[in-house]
Design a protein around this motif. Structure first.
Motif: not given
Length: 484
Positions: A227-229, A231-241, A267-269
């Motif tokens: 679901d997530i690339d 290499n290109s999809d991530l932004k600094p404010d994206d988060r994980f738990s 990206n909010g999703k």
């Protein structure tokens, strides 16, 4: 020894000498300016001036003399103090005072450690007669810690080592005999939520949050890779738990479990994944609805490659004629690993004409995949079962090829399909009792994650990148269906 009275006499003598010097200077000055005959008005003015100067000198000079320190003799007294008797703990054999801990260095052997500590080789061989000692210390691993009880000017009394994370073994030498004692070490296992933002680097931020390399690989290669690339999809404010179990002993983190549950907001999703083991199966990751996250096929059987040729009609780069390109080409350096696109049985592995070194996999239900132009094959053979992601070969330029790349084909009942657009049936979801148990487990994990994220990201405003927090979650309620 000179008394204080002698010091006062020297001070008085110094003052008298200064007085004589002062009178001499004034006398000479007055004589130079006094007239020999009758005084005039000018002479009286000079006399008054010199008199004033004399008074000032008389006032200043004594003060100056008082300011000059005169070293006084000091008296010294020698006292005889009785010191306490030295402790003989090292001589009387108090074990707790004599432990020397050694952390094994790369390439170090048990023999070299005994030699550095000055322990005879005969003692080491005597200890190795114990089966447990020989098994644990026969082949040392870097970082392993070994304790030696060595009293001063004495022989080795006790050897200790950790048999496993929760058991310590002490082997004592008593009158030439070995006495083994196993000590249980208390450990604590806690379920925690490790959360953070991507920041400049997902790997760096995840490690700072407390995730292990294996945990990070699970996020990128098992749970979210469909679901997530990354290499290109991530932004600094994206988060994980991430929910994991950590085992601690005496304040030291011993181990971290595989990822039990994880969410990734890109990206909010929101994307989520949960670990669950079907009866008789192995652990898998599922969506919140109970569908396996693992797809039947990987779109790209090679990581970090560039698509150099699409599916469809084209002019052949070697033959120069227009012909159907029945697959997709991925350009990559020679030796790049090639993975099985899905669970399969090896149908063919060897040389196949213009394809060069080739592997064909049978995935069942009429689905096959072909991998061509390999430089060499993986550790596989025809008839063998392989799992999705298994390395089956390496990129090369064998056969009709102008450069190193992977030629990848997808066939359904012998008909070539575009690997990039073919629609595959979704994997079978959980149902019945399994789905109910899975939902119970999912609810607990999601509650933990929400609790932590509400504390960290309550304002939902952009925060400083790589701001990580580790929060110990409350104990799971009774009746939690723990799987895997």
């Amino acid at each position: 020894m000179q008394s204080h009275g002698g010091g006062s006499g020297r001070k008085q003598h110094f003052r008298e000498r200064l007085g004589v010097l002062r009178d001499t200077v004034l006398h000479r000055q007055v004589r130079q300016h006094l007239p020999q005959g009758r005084w005039t008005r000018r002479h009286w003015i000079h006399a008054s001036l010199f008199t004033s100067i004399g008074i000032m000198v008389a006032t200043i000079v004594p003060g100056f003399s008082n300011a000059i320190p005169v070293q006084q003799a000091q008296s010294h007294t020698t006292l005889t103090l009785r010191l306490p008797e030295p402790k003989l703990s090292n001589a009387d054999g108090h074990a707790s005072d004599n432990w020397q801990l050694v952390q094994v260095r790369p390439g170090q052997t048990l023999g070299s450690i005994f030699e550095e500590l000055g322990i005879p080789a005969a003692t080491m061989h005597r200890l190795l007669e114990n089966a447990g000692v020989k098994s644990a210390l026969g082949r040392l691993k870097p970082g392993m810690e070994i304790g030696f009880d060595l009293p001063a000017a004495g022989e080795l009394r006790t050897l200790r080592y950790d048999r496993d994370p929760i058991h310590r073994v002490e082997v004592a030498l008593v009158d030439g005999e070995l006495k083994e004692t196993v000590i249980a070490r208390e450990t604590t296992t806690r379920t925690v939520v490790l959360s953070g933002k991507v920041g400049r680097s997902l790997t760096r931020s995840a490690r700072k949050a407390g995730l292990t390399s294996a945990n990070i690989n699970s996020l990128t290669d098992d749970i979210f890779k469909y679901d997530i690339d990354f290499n290109s999809d991530l932004k600094p404010d994206d988060r994980f738990s991430v929910v994991v179990e950590q085992t601690w002993r005496e304040g030291e983190l011993l181990s971290t479990s595989p990822v039990e549950a994880a969410t990734f907001t890109v990206n909010g999703k929101l994307y989520s994944g949960f670990r669950y083991t079907r009866p008789g199966g192995k652990p898998e990751y599922f969506s919140a609805e109970g569908r396996p996250l693992k797809k039947s096929f990987i779109r790209m059987p090679i990581a970090y490659a560039r698509m150099s040729s699409k599916f469809g009609a084209r002019r052949h780069p070697v033959l120069g004629t227009m012909r159907m390109h029945k697959g997709v080409d991925y350009a990559a350096p020679t030796g790049t690993p090639i993975m099985a696109a899905g669970d399969a049985r090896v149908q063919f592995a060897g040389w196949q004409g213009g394809y060069g070194r080739t592997v064909v996999l049978d995935h069942g239900k009429g689905h096959t995949t072909l991998y061509a132009h390999m430089s060499r094959l993986g550790n596989i053979k025809p008839g063998q079962r392989v799992a999705q992601g298994t390395v089956i070969g390496y990129v090369g330029t064998t056969g009709l090829s102008t450069g190193p790349h992977l030629h990848y084909e997808f066939r359904i009942n012998g008909v070539h399909r575009n690997p990039l657009s073919v629609t595959m049936p979704p994997p079978e979801p959980l149902s019945g009792v399994q789905l109910a148990a899975f939902r119970t487990q999912t609810a607990n994990a999601l509650a933990r994650i929400r609790t932590v994220e509400n504390l960290i990201y309550a304002d939902l405003q952009p925060a400083t990148p790589a701001a990580q927090t580790q929060v110990a979650a409350k104990a799971a309620p009774a009746g939690k269906a723990k799987q895997g």
